[in-house]
Enzyme design. Structure first.
Site, PDB file in Angstrom:
ATOM      1  N   HIS A  41       0.831  -1.205   0.000  1.00 24.81           N
ATOM      2  CA  HIS A  41       0.000   0.000   0.000  1.00 24.81           C
ATOM      3  C   HIS A  41       0.863   1.252   0.000  1.00 24.81           C
ATOM      4  O   HIS A  41       1.888   1.310   0.688  1.00 24.81           O
ATOM      5  CB  HIS A  41      -0.899   0.028   1.252  1.00 24.81           C
ATOM      6  CG  HIS A  41      -2.194  -0.669   1.081  1.00 24.81           C
ATOM      7  ND1 HIS A  41      -3.401  -0.004   1.021  1.00 24.81           N
ATOM      8  CD2 HIS A  41      -2.488  -1.985   0.949  1.00 24.81           C
ATOM      9  CE1 HIS A  41      -4.383  -0.881   0.854  1.00 24.81           C
ATOM     10  NE2 HIS A  41      -3.858  -2.085   0.816  1.00 24.81           N
ATOM     11  N   GLU A 110      -6.060  -0.767  -6.090  1.00 24.88           N
ATOM     12  CA  GLU A 110      -7.009   0.042  -5.333  1.00 24.88           C
ATOM     13  C   GLU A 110      -6.752   1.504  -5.673  1.00 24.88           C
ATOM     14  O   GLU A 110      -5.606   1.969  -5.677  1.00 24.88           O
ATOM     15  CB  GLU A 110      -6.802  -0.153  -3.813  1.00 24.88           C
ATOM     16  CG  GLU A 110      -7.076  -1.547  -3.298  1.00 24.88           C
ATOM     17  CD  GLU A 110      -8.537  -1.749  -2.957  1.00 24.88           C
ATOM     18  OE1 GLU A 110      -9.328  -0.806  -3.152  1.00 24.88           O
ATOM     19  OE2 GLU A 110      -8.862  -2.841  -2.491  1.00 24.88           O
TER      20      GLU A 110
END
Length: 334
Positions: A41, A110
């Protein structure tokens, strides 16, 4: 012949700082886990208490501190922040350093990790097309020299990955929908998905899709590493097991609630509006080892052979000890 059964630990880099997370990865090996997979991330699901160490650097440190575990990403996106050639280079290097221990797990991404860097987030069709092209380019860079690639999204001109491992790095592809799952069956060495959704999604959609994709290239699902991230909260105190899920409240939000949210501050606000009962829905929550095993066995019965456990609580050392002592032996006895 089916792949061997393995049990792994999900190192949640959205929740823990690099050194603390590294110590948990080492503990996972000590407590008998077979693998450690780290999320990749740029931004975490929560702003307060969130973290986001760089996964590829962290994997190098983990490999140096451990001896036997398989390690990889679950999952990395090779299409926006990283050019596919950079992914190919980084994992080739990891494969040279830690032969036979590295897996490249990839997904289509994402928006919260890409939009903050100025990416105009495309629709699902384009993301999937970019993903397919990236997989093709990475494999070509690992198998050929001086690669000149002319794709719809990526281009290389006589590019060479000079340091490549003798033992190829497996590519496992992540999905939660039928088209991407069929692609994983065709193009992946393994498949990654997540637990806690409607059982019919697995039985009626995903398992038929992975089988169909594999059959199109003359394989069966027994030829693939079938990995599922299983969300578990195990504690001898049930209230504590329930409360532990609160940090991961974003998992309890619907796709509609999360759509278009790229700011961890806003994601946190939405997640904190959920009750503990709502945040616990995606997790197997129990104080009973046999209840955990019975719930986990459903995924083994579906055909998954590599289960990676994601525990939501702050005391990961406690989780690794309890799961290593009370759950893994029961699972292996199956």
């Amino acid at each position: 012949m089916s792949k061997p059964l393995k049990f792994g630990y999900k190192a949640s880099n959205e929740q823990f700082a690099p050194t603390e997370l590294l110590n948990y990865g080492v503990l996972a090996e000590e407590h008998g886990f077979d693998s450690v997979f780290v999320s990749d991330h740029l931004q975490p699901w929560r702003h307060d208490g969130g973290h986001a160490p760089f996964a590829m650097t962290w994997l190098g440190a983990l490999g140096a501190r451990t001896e036997r575990i398989t390690m990889g990403t679950s999952v990395l996106t090779p299409t926006f922040r990283y050019h596919p050639a950079i992914v190919a280079q980084s994992f080739a290097t990891l494969g040279c350093l830690f032969p036979g221990r590295v897996v490249l797990g990839m997904g289509s991404g994402e928006s919260m990790n890409e939009v903050p860097l100025g990416v105009e987030w495309p629709d699902g069709k384009e993301r999937f097309a970019r993903f397919r092209e990236a997989v093709k380019l990475i494999r070509q860079l690992w198998s050929e020299e001086r690669v000149s690639f002319e794709g719809d999204y990526y281009t290389t001109d006589k590019a060479t990955i000079y340091d490549r491992p003798e033992q190829p790095v497996p590519i496992w592809l992540a999905s939660s929908g039928p088209a991407a799952t069929r692609f994983a069956g065709r193009a992946g060495d393994g498949w990654i998905t997540t637990s806690g959704k409607d059982p019919a999604l697995y039985t009626d959609t995903l398992m038929p899709a992975i089988a169909e994709g594999a059959e199109k290239v003359g394989r069966s699902i027994s030829d693939l590493d079938m990995m599922i991230e299983v969300k578990v909260s195990f504690d001898h105190d049930r209230d504590e097991a329930m409360r532990a899920t609160h940090f991961w409240g974003a998992l309890g939000l619907s796709a509609e609630q999360k759509q278009g949210v790229e700011d961890p501050v806003e994601m946190q606000r939405l997640a904190d509006g959920l009750s503990v009962e709502q945040t616990a829905k995606r997790f197997i929550v129990s104080t009973d080892p046999d209840e955990h095993v019975a719930s986990i066995k459903r995924y083994l019965d579906l055909g998954f052979n590599h289960l990676v456990f994601h525990a939501p609580g702050p005391d990961q050392a406690k989780f690794l000890k309890l799961y290593g002592e009370e759950i893994l032996p029961r699972l292996r006895s199956l």
